[in-house]
Design a protein around this motif. Structure first.
Motif, PDB file in Angstrom:
ATOM      1  N   PRO A 139      48.109 -46.168 -25.866  1.00 44.12           N
ATOM      2  CA  PRO A 139      47.260 -44.777 -25.815  1.00 44.12           C
ATOM      3  C   PRO A 139      47.990 -43.686 -26.744  1.00 44.12           C
ATOM      4  O   PRO A 139      48.934 -43.873 -26.932  1.00 44.12           O
ATOM      5  CB  PRO A 139      47.481 -44.536 -24.148  1.00 44.12           C
ATOM      6  CG  PRO A 139      48.019 -45.812 -23.640  1.00 44.12           C
ATOM      7  CD  PRO A 139      48.763 -46.591 -24.460  1.00 44.12           C
ATOM      8  N   LEU A 140      46.940 -42.921 -27.135  1.00 43.54           N
ATOM      9  CA  LEU A 140      47.370 -41.971 -27.988  1.00 43.54           C
ATOM     10  C   LEU A 140      48.479 -41.106 -27.478  1.00 43.54           C
ATOM     11  O   LEU A 140      49.574 -40.659 -28.155  1.00 43.54           O
ATOM     12  CB  LEU A 140      46.395 -41.013 -28.475  1.00 43.54           C
ATOM     13  CG  LEU A 140      46.573 -39.955 -29.722  1.00 43.54           C
ATOM     14  CD1 LEU A 140      47.231 -40.565 -30.680  1.00 43.54           C
ATOM     15  CD2 LEU A 140      45.467 -39.101 -29.700  1.00 43.54           C
ATOM     16  N   ALA A 141      48.555 -40.845 -26.086  1.00 39.06           N
ATOM     17  CA  ALA A 141      49.613 -39.974 -25.270  1.00 39.06           C
ATOM     18  C   ALA A 141      51.143 -40.751 -25.571  1.00 39.06           C
ATOM     19  O   ALA A 141      51.981 -39.867 -25.935  1.00 39.06           O
ATOM     20  CB  ALA A 141      49.398 -39.875 -24.088  1.00 39.06           C
ATOM     21  N   MET A 142      50.910 -41.944 -25.976  1.00 35.35           N
ATOM     22  CA  MET A 142      52.476 -42.708 -26.054  1.00 35.35           C
ATOM     23  C   MET A 142      53.197 -42.181 -27.414  1.00 35.35           C
ATOM     24  O   MET A 142      54.349 -42.222 -27.464  1.00 35.35           O
ATOM     25  CB  MET A 142      52.191 -44.204 -26.034  1.00 35.35           C
ATOM     26  CG  MET A 142      51.873 -44.628 -24.764  1.00 35.35           C
ATOM     27  SD  MET A 142      53.112 -44.567 -23.338  1.00 35.35           S
ATOM     28  CE  MET A 142      54.435 -45.430 -24.095  1.00 35.35           C
ATOM     29  N   HIS A 143      52.491 -41.701 -28.273  1.00 35.32           N
ATOM     30  CA  HIS A 143      52.907 -41.378 -29.675  1.00 35.32           C
ATOM     31  C   HIS A 143      54.019 -40.096 -29.150  1.00 35.32           C
ATOM     32  O   HIS A 143      54.943 -39.700 -30.101  1.00 35.32           O
ATOM     33  CB  HIS A 143      52.067 -40.793 -30.662  1.00 35.32           C
ATOM     34  CG  HIS A 143      51.376 -42.035 -31.251  1.00 35.32           C
ATOM     35  ND1 HIS A 143      51.795 -42.743 -32.329  1.00 35.32           N
ATOM     36  CD2 HIS A 143      50.017 -42.811 -30.917  1.00 35.32           C
ATOM     37  CE1 HIS A 143      51.058 -43.654 -32.554  1.00 35.32           C
ATOM     38  NE2 HIS A 143      50.081 -43.833 -31.916  1.00 35.32           N
ATOM     39  N   TYR A 144      53.476 -39.208 -28.262  1.00 33.40           N
ATOM     40  CA  TYR A 144      54.497 -38.110 -27.673  1.00 33.40           C
ATOM     41  C   TYR A 144      55.677 -38.600 -27.104  1.00 33.40           C
ATOM     42  O   TYR A 144      56.448 -37.689 -26.789  1.00 33.40           O
ATOM     43  CB  TYR A 144      53.422 -36.871 -27.051  1.00 33.40           C
ATOM     44  CG  TYR A 144      52.615 -36.334 -27.852  1.00 33.40           C
ATOM     45  CD1 TYR A 144      52.998 -35.164 -28.451  1.00 33.40           C
ATOM     46  CD2 TYR A 144      51.461 -36.945 -28.263  1.00 33.40           C
ATOM     47  CE1 TYR A 144      51.882 -34.377 -29.385  1.00 33.40           C
ATOM     48  CE2 TYR A 144      50.345 -36.305 -29.066  1.00 33.40           C
ATOM     49  CZ  TYR A 144      50.844 -35.079 -29.464  1.00 33.40           C
ATOM     50  OH  TYR A 144      50.035 -34.138 -30.430  1.00 33.40           O
ATOM     51  N   ARG A 145      55.684 -39.801 -26.531  1.00 30.03           N
ATOM     52  CA  ARG A 145      56.737 -40.104 -25.623  1.00 30.03           C
ATOM     53  C   ARG A 145      57.843 -40.889 -26.835  1.00 30.03           C
ATOM     54  O   ARG A 145      58.955 -40.990 -25.933  1.00 30.03           O
ATOM     55  CB  ARG A 145      56.164 -41.285 -24.771  1.00 30.03           C
ATOM     56  CG  ARG A 145      55.177 -40.831 -23.904  1.00 30.03           C
ATOM     57  CD  ARG A 145      55.492 -39.822 -22.843  1.00 30.03           C
ATOM     58  NE  ARG A 145      54.576 -39.590 -21.907  1.00 30.03           N
ATOM     59  CZ  ARG A 145      54.608 -40.253 -20.633  1.00 30.03           C
ATOM     60  NH1 ARG A 145      55.530 -40.914 -20.154  1.00 30.03           N
ATOM     61  NH2 ARG A 145      53.409 -39.673 -19.608  1.00 30.03           N
ATOM     62  N   PHE A 146      57.585 -40.950 -27.846  1.00 31.04           N
ATOM     63  CA  PHE A 146      58.688 -41.503 -28.605  1.00 31.04           C
ATOM     64  C   PHE A 146      59.780 -40.596 -29.263  1.00 31.04           C
ATOM     65  O   PHE A 146      60.535 -40.770 -29.855  1.00 31.04           O
ATOM     66  CB  PHE A 146      58.197 -42.229 -29.846  1.00 31.04           C
ATOM     67  CG  PHE A 146      57.349 -43.416 -29.496  1.00 31.04           C
ATOM     68  CD1 PHE A 146      57.579 -44.126 -28.240  1.00 31.04           C
ATOM     69  CD2 PHE A 146      56.112 -43.857 -30.065  1.00 31.04           C
ATOM     70  CE1 PHE A 146      56.673 -45.317 -27.924  1.00 31.04           C
ATOM     71  CE2 PHE A 146      55.211 -44.813 -29.716  1.00 31.04           C
ATOM     72  CZ  PHE A 146      55.388 -45.460 -28.698  1.00 31.04           C
ATOM     73  N   PHE A 219      49.922 -36.667 -21.381  1.00 35.86           N
ATOM     74  CA  PHE A 219      50.639 -36.139 -22.557  1.00 35.86           C
ATOM     75  C   PHE A 219      51.845 -35.343 -22.133  1.00 35.86           C
ATOM     76  O   PHE A 219      52.703 -34.730 -23.007  1.00 35.86           O
ATOM     77  CB  PHE A 219      49.600 -35.051 -23.389  1.00 35.86           C
ATOM     78  CG  PHE A 219      48.680 -36.022 -24.047  1.00 35.86           C
ATOM     79  CD1 PHE A 219      48.825 -36.454 -25.388  1.00 35.86           C
ATOM     80  CD2 PHE A 219      47.443 -36.475 -23.564  1.00 35.86           C
ATOM     81  CE1 PHE A 219      47.916 -36.937 -26.194  1.00 35.86           C
ATOM     82  CE2 PHE A 219      46.526 -37.086 -24.168  1.00 35.86           C
ATOM     83  CZ  PHE A 219      46.707 -37.512 -25.636  1.00 35.86           C
ATOM     84  N   VAL A 220      51.882 -34.983 -20.795  1.00 39.91           N
ATOM     85  CA  VAL A 220      53.017 -34.180 -20.425  1.00 39.91           C
ATOM     86  C   VAL A 220      52.906 -33.002 -20.831  1.00 39.91           C
ATOM     87  O   VAL A 220      53.978 -32.746 -21.755  1.00 39.91           O
ATOM     88  CB  VAL A 220      54.613 -34.776 -20.169  1.00 39.91           C
ATOM     89  CG1 VAL A 220      55.327 -34.174 -19.315  1.00 39.91           C
ATOM     90  CG2 VAL A 220      54.422 -36.299 -19.823  1.00 39.91           C
ATOM     91  N   PRO A 221      51.740 -31.943 -20.905  1.00 40.72           N
ATOM     92  CA  PRO A 221      51.760 -30.967 -21.842  1.00 40.72           C
ATOM     93  C   PRO A 221      53.044 -29.943 -21.384  1.00 40.72           C
ATOM     94  O   PRO A 221      53.470 -29.330 -22.564  1.00 40.72           O
ATOM     95  CB  PRO A 221      50.542 -30.274 -21.291  1.00 40.72           C
ATOM     96  CG  PRO A 221      49.856 -31.352 -20.716  1.00 40.72           C
ATOM     97  CD  PRO A 221      50.732 -32.451 -20.195  1.00 40.72           C
ATOM     98  N   SER A 222      53.734 -29.838 -20.516  1.00 39.58           N
ATOM     99  CA  SER A 222      54.742 -28.942 -20.149  1.00 39.58           C
ATOM    100  C   SER A 222      56.041 -29.327 -21.013  1.00 39.58           C
ATOM    101  O   SER A 222      56.660 -28.394 -21.708  1.00 39.58           O
ATOM    102  CB  SER A 222      55.441 -28.811 -18.976  1.00 39.58           C
ATOM    103  OG  SER A 222      55.653 -30.515 -18.327  1.00 39.58           O
ATOM    104  N   LEU A 223      56.269 -30.485 -21.323  1.00 41.39           N
ATOM    105  CA  LEU A 223      57.412 -31.163 -22.252  1.00 41.39           C
ATOM    106  C   LEU A 223      56.901 -30.584 -23.769  1.00 41.39           C
ATOM    107  O   LEU A 223      57.944 -30.326 -24.469  1.00 41.39           O
ATOM    108  CB  LEU A 223      57.599 -32.484 -21.944  1.00 41.39           C
ATOM    109  CG  LEU A 223      58.177 -32.893 -20.770  1.00 41.39           C
ATOM    110  CD1 LEU A 223      58.593 -34.409 -20.781  1.00 41.39           C
ATOM    111  CD2 LEU A 223      59.512 -32.113 -20.548  1.00 41.39           C
ATOM    112  N   ARG A 224      55.774 -30.740 -23.904  1.00 41.11           N
ATOM    113  CA  ARG A 224      55.361 -30.337 -25.252  1.00 41.11           C
ATOM    114  C   ARG A 224      55.292 -29.120 -25.661  1.00 41.11           C
ATOM    115  O   ARG A 224      55.901 -28.809 -26.506  1.00 41.11           O
ATOM    116  CB  ARG A 224      53.886 -30.914 -25.647  1.00 41.11           C
ATOM    117  CG  ARG A 224      53.558 -32.448 -25.176  1.00 41.11           C
ATOM    118  CD  ARG A 224      54.241 -33.400 -26.128  1.00 41.11           C
ATOM    119  NE  ARG A 224      55.375 -33.599 -25.974  1.00 41.11           N
ATOM    120  CZ  ARG A 224      55.892 -34.783 -25.008  1.00 41.11           C
ATOM    121  NH1 ARG A 224      55.413 -35.329 -24.163  1.00 41.11           N
ATOM    122  NH2 ARG A 224      57.175 -34.898 -24.800  1.00 41.11           N
ATOM    123  N   VAL A 225      55.193 -28.132 -24.861  1.00 47.35           N
ATOM    124  CA  VAL A 225      55.246 -26.912 -25.133  1.00 47.35           C
ATOM    125  C   VAL A 225      56.671 -26.626 -25.119  1.00 47.35           C
ATOM    126  O   VAL A 225      57.198 -25.672 -25.936  1.00 47.35           O
ATOM    127  CB  VAL A 225      54.584 -25.964 -23.573  1.00 47.35           C
ATOM    128  CG1 VAL A 225      55.101 -24.679 -23.902  1.00 47.35           C
ATOM    129  CG2 VAL A 225      53.152 -26.120 -23.868  1.00 47.35           C
TER     130      VAL A 225
END
Length: 475
Positions: A139-146, A219-225
């Motif tokens: 899933p595209l969201a996994m790219h943010y998990r790396f 995407f866990v937006p809180s972590l991205r912010v």
């Protein structure tokens, strides 16, 4: 009007012209609103330019070292052909870094800012977009998990080497904005895999918070912010550190400018003392020093038919050559005396071979004059002779004056050295030194060969002294 008066008038005119030029420049800067700015300080501008260029070179070199290392590292993390996709982005960053080094300059550069923006865009696209060479259907969201966001810190760290504080903060702002914009676009266009979310929720049915966190489609937006915010804060902190460093750089450039200006009026060793100590010269004291006088023989006759400006040019070249030898032999230029000068050795701080340095300087002056006369002869100009007198003994050292201070060397030693220079006419010699100085040269045991060729002349009457002296001379 005498030659001296004519020469003085020419100097006065030069000074007046220079003053008018400086006033015009100041008026121009006031009109442009630049008075007191960095543009007025050419030393600071040059220092910043040199720092920027060197910083860009270091940043490019660092990039060309770090990117291959990162490429090697991710080869072990992502084995297989899919790693070539990321290697391509690393190569683009290396090439873009080279373009940045070519476009970079002090001040605003739209091309440089565009290339920096392109740098960040390349890195963002490489991190977020799916790898077309990958065989995994993540899933595209996994790219943010790396945790790839940390690579932005490499760009930021390299930026502090060369960019202005505003640009460093801009890097932080642009990066945060790009990362959050990419997050919004990814959440909008992503195609989640619901079966993965269902599997995680089933496995963590009793822990809904963990289920949300480990959901591959989240995407866990809180972590991205949080990532973007922390990066922005770090960039702002580094930006103000760069600003402080640039301030120190300007301050140091101003100090170097002041030191350079001092060097135009004082000897290097005096400048060292003035710059390293608060009040190095105020204490009046008595010390043994060597005093040297040099004067052009027959200057009035030599310059009788010369234009005043030609006289000034002659004196400048003569003083320049003689001054160079004084400084080269660790002497202090005390003052110019028309067609001559006075130098001291052992001031402002006494050394272990002051007498030897003074005599070595005299021989070097004579050699320099011989070389100059060879050039003048080829040009059809008359030769120049100079008389040099040196004495060694006790003198009084200290500042004189009230607001404008002058470091003075006073006493009978100075008077005797001046009389020995005058004695060169009577003895038809180039150099005349006192026996006291010769004895000190022998006592210093560093350059006894300096006394070779000297002719001992006893019972010489020196004007101003009640007794005769023994001197040594070189023809």
């Amino acid at each position: 009007m005498t030659e001296t008066a004519l020469a003085g008038a020419a100097i006065a005119k030069d000074l007046d012209d220079a003053a008018q030029a400086r006033e015009k420049e100041r008026a121009k800067q006031r009109d442009l609103g630049l008075e007191g700015s960095v543009f007025e300080n050419r030393f600071a501008e040059a220092a910043l330019d040199a720092h920027k260029r060197r910083g860009l070179q270091l940043a490019v070199q660092a990039r060309w070292i770090m990117m291959p290392l990162i490429g090697l590292f991710i080869t072990f993390i992502i084995p297989g052909i899919e790693v070539l996709y990321y290697h391509g982005f690393l190569l683009l960053l290396c090439v873009n870094g080279w373009f940045i080094s070519r476009a970079g300059k002090v001040g605003r550069s739209k091309m440089e800012l565009f290339l920096i923006f392109l740098d960040l865009l390349i890195l963002t696209v490489g991190m977020v977009t799916p790898n077309p060479l990958s065989q995994h259907d993540f899933p595209l969201a996994m790219h943010y998990r790396f945790d790839n966001f940390q690579y932005f810190f490499v760009i930021l760290a390299a930026g502090t080497m060369a960019y202005s504080w505003r640009t460093v903060i801009a890097i932080g702002t642009w990066t945060a904005a790009m990362w959050l914009a990419a997050l919004v676009l990814a959440m909008w266009f992503s195609e989640p895999l619901p079966e993965l979310s269902e599997a995680v929720q089933a496995a963590l049915a009793t822990q809904p918070e963990l289920a949300e966190f480990f959901d591959p489609n989240s995407f866990v937006p809180s972590l991205r912010v949080q990532e973007a915010l922390i990066f922005l804060l770090v960039a702002i902190t580094l930006g103000f550190s760069v600003r402080r460093f640039n301030g120190l750089l300007r301050s140091n450039a101003s100090l170097e400018r002041e030191r350079a200006n001092l060097s135009r009026y004082f000897s290097p060793n005096v400048v060292d003392q003035l710059s390293q100590n608060d009040e190095p010269l105020k204490q009046v004291r008595s010390e043994n020093v060597a005093v040297l006088f040099i004067d052009i023989v027959g200057f009035t006759r030599l310059t009788a038919d010369l234009h005043p400006r030609a006289v000034i040019d002659l004196l400048r070249e003569f003083h320049g050559r003689m001054e160079r030898e004084v400084f080269r032999h660790h002497g202090t230029l005390d003052k110019y005396l028309g067609d001559g000068l006075m130098a001291t050795f052992g001031t402002p701080v006494a050394g272990s071979q002051d007498a030897s340095n003074a005599l070595a300087c005299a021989h070097a002056m004579r050699a320099s004059l011989a070389k100059w006369n060879a050039e003048r002869t080829r040009q059809g100009k008359p030769e120049i002779r100079a008389g040099i007198g040196i004495h060694y003994g006790e003198a009084v050292l200290g500042d004189i004056g009230a607001n404008r201070l002058e470091f003075a060397v006073l006493g009978m030693t100075v008077n005797v050295a001046a009389r020995l220079e005058q004695l060169t006419r009577k003895l038809q010699a180039d150099i005349v030194i006192s026996e006291t100085l010769a004895q000190q040269v022998e006592a210093e045991k560093v350059s006894r060969h300096l006394l070779e060729g000297g002719r001992r002349r006893p019972d010489q009457q020196v004007r101003g002294l009640d007794r005769v002296m023994t001197v040594l001379s070189w023809d």
